[in-house]
Design an enzyme around this catalytic site. Structure first.
Site, PDB file in Angstrom:
ATOM      1  N   LYS A  54      78.114 -18.090 -70.886  1.00 22.10           N
ATOM      2  CA  LYS A  54      78.456 -16.744 -71.356  1.00 22.10           C
ATOM      3  C   LYS A  54      79.059 -16.830 -72.749  1.00 22.10           C
ATOM      4  CE  LYS A  54      78.990 -14.936 -66.716  1.00 22.10           C
ATOM      5  NZ  LYS A  54      79.849 -14.768 -65.533  1.00 22.10           N
ATOM      6  N   GLN A  98      85.872 -14.457 -63.733  1.00 22.09           N
ATOM      7  CA  GLN A  98      84.792 -15.276 -63.165  1.00 22.09           C
ATOM      8  C   GLN A  98      85.077 -15.522 -61.682  1.00 22.09           C
ATOM      9  OE1 GLN A  98      81.931 -16.319 -64.809  1.00 22.09           O
ATOM     10  NE2 GLN A  98      81.270 -17.046 -62.816  1.00 22.09           N
ATOM     11  N   ASP A 121      81.938  -6.242 -66.183  1.00 20.76           N
ATOM     12  CA  ASP A 121      81.129  -6.600 -65.018  1.00 20.76           C
ATOM     13  C   ASP A 121      80.801  -5.381 -64.153  1.00 20.76           C
ATOM     14  OD1 ASP A 121      79.791  -8.729 -64.038  1.00 20.76           O
ATOM     15  OD2 ASP A 121      81.475  -9.659 -63.011  1.00 20.76           O
TER      16      ASP A 121
END
Ligand code: NAP
Length: 286
Positions: A54, A98, A121
């Site tokens: 990422k 994460q 997200d």
């Protein structure tokens, strides 16, 4: 029949180039680059690879990284404090925790601390609520990536029967809602669905988001169906190196389907591309 490949890797690269141009043109006006903070806790090797991926992708499109890596024994309070600081930090447009987190941490409570317009997200209840209501909002990256890939190949969704196997809040549920919003007739299957094969065989569009290596075999797929494999599973191989496979048995299903996503190179890269797109969208809008 040999299915056409839905090439997520190629589309993700195209999206990254588009985002790079967009960032370059906006940066002058804004006076700063977009910023993304990925928070990682502990030493899960798969998570470390995803986070590195990422951050490398961010660098390619001109997004600044404000990621932090915390030791395994970090407390909930420390992480909450870090999120609150990032919420206030004007250089940061997107925040991502994460997952999975070490067992002592409450990931849901942490996600709730992210201010919704920086929820890169798309997992905050406000953004999930926008999805349910069909309103604009940040969309969860993996399902958003699936929809973007289907759109790229002009796959007609309206009126089709779509079967989603898996009902997680991360993938299955949001993708079912997105397909519904595009006027598919949606069926959701899960671990308590009896005779899964008879359900999946009805699908014009079949989405596998299960986490079980090669669960979906050719006999479970209607000839000509469009098959999207979200699963990422590491299996062992005789040479000891192991390999990644999806939830779909690629070799046999690609003989039956009309389109199929590979693993790797399908939804994985699309998820990262959509994370970058969400960050740039927050940058533009806030
Ligand atoms: P998850 O939270 O474990 O959910 C799995 C779902 O599959 C659950 O709803 C479960 O049903 C269902 N299921 C389990 N066994 C089943 C079976 N035998 N038959 C039918 N349904 C079954 O997993 P997830 O987070 O959604 O992830 C799913 C897969 O996608 C994993 O391989 C993950 O690594 C991958 N993934 C990939 C990306 C990407 O970027 N490509 C992103 C996220 C996830 P119940 O609800 O009844 O337990």
């Amino acid at each position: 029949m040999s299915a056409k490949i839905l090439d997520g890797k190629a589309l993700a690269q195209k999206i990254q180039l588009e985002l790079k141009e967009e960032v370059a043109s906006l940066e002058q006006k804004k006076g700063r680059p977009p910023g993304l903070a990925v928070l990682m806790v502990g030493d899960n090797p798969a998570s470390a690879v995803y986070v590195r991926n990422k951050e490398n992708s961010c660098a390619k499109v001109g997004i600044a990284s404000f990621g932090r890596h915390f030791p395994n024994n970090t407390s909930q309070e420390t992480l909450e404090q870090a999120i609150l600081e990032l919420n206030e930090d004007e250089r940061v447009d997107g925040i991502l925790v994460q997952l999975p987190l070490p067992a002592h941490l409450d990931s849901i409570a942490l996600l709730h601390k992210i201010v919704p317009h920086k929820d890169a997200d798309g997992l905050h209840p406000v953004n999930l609520g926008h999805l349910v209501r069909g309103e604009d909002g940040l969309r969860s990256c993996t399902p958003y990536g699936v929809m973007r890939l289907l759109a790229e190949y002009n796959i007609e969704i309206a009126g089709k029967k779509a079967v989603v196997v898996g009902r997680s809040i991360l993938v299955g549920k949001p993708i079912a809602l997105m397909l519904l919003a595009e006027n598919a007739t949606v069926i959701m299957a899960h671990s308590r669905t009896p005779d899964l094969a008879s359900v999946t065989r009805e699908a014009d569009i079949l989405i596998a988001a299960v986490g079980k290596p090669e669960l979906i075999t050719a006999d479970m797929v209607k000839p000509g169906a469009i098959v999207v494999d979200v699963g990422i599973n590491r299996i062992s191989t005789p040479d000891g190196k192991g390999k990644l496979v999806g939830d779909v048995e690629f070799e046999s299903v690609s003989q039956v389907a009309s389109y199929i996503t590979p693993v790797p190179g399908g939804i994985g890269p699309m998820t990262v591309a959509m994370l970058l797109a969400n960050t740039v969208s927050s940058y533009k809008n806030n």
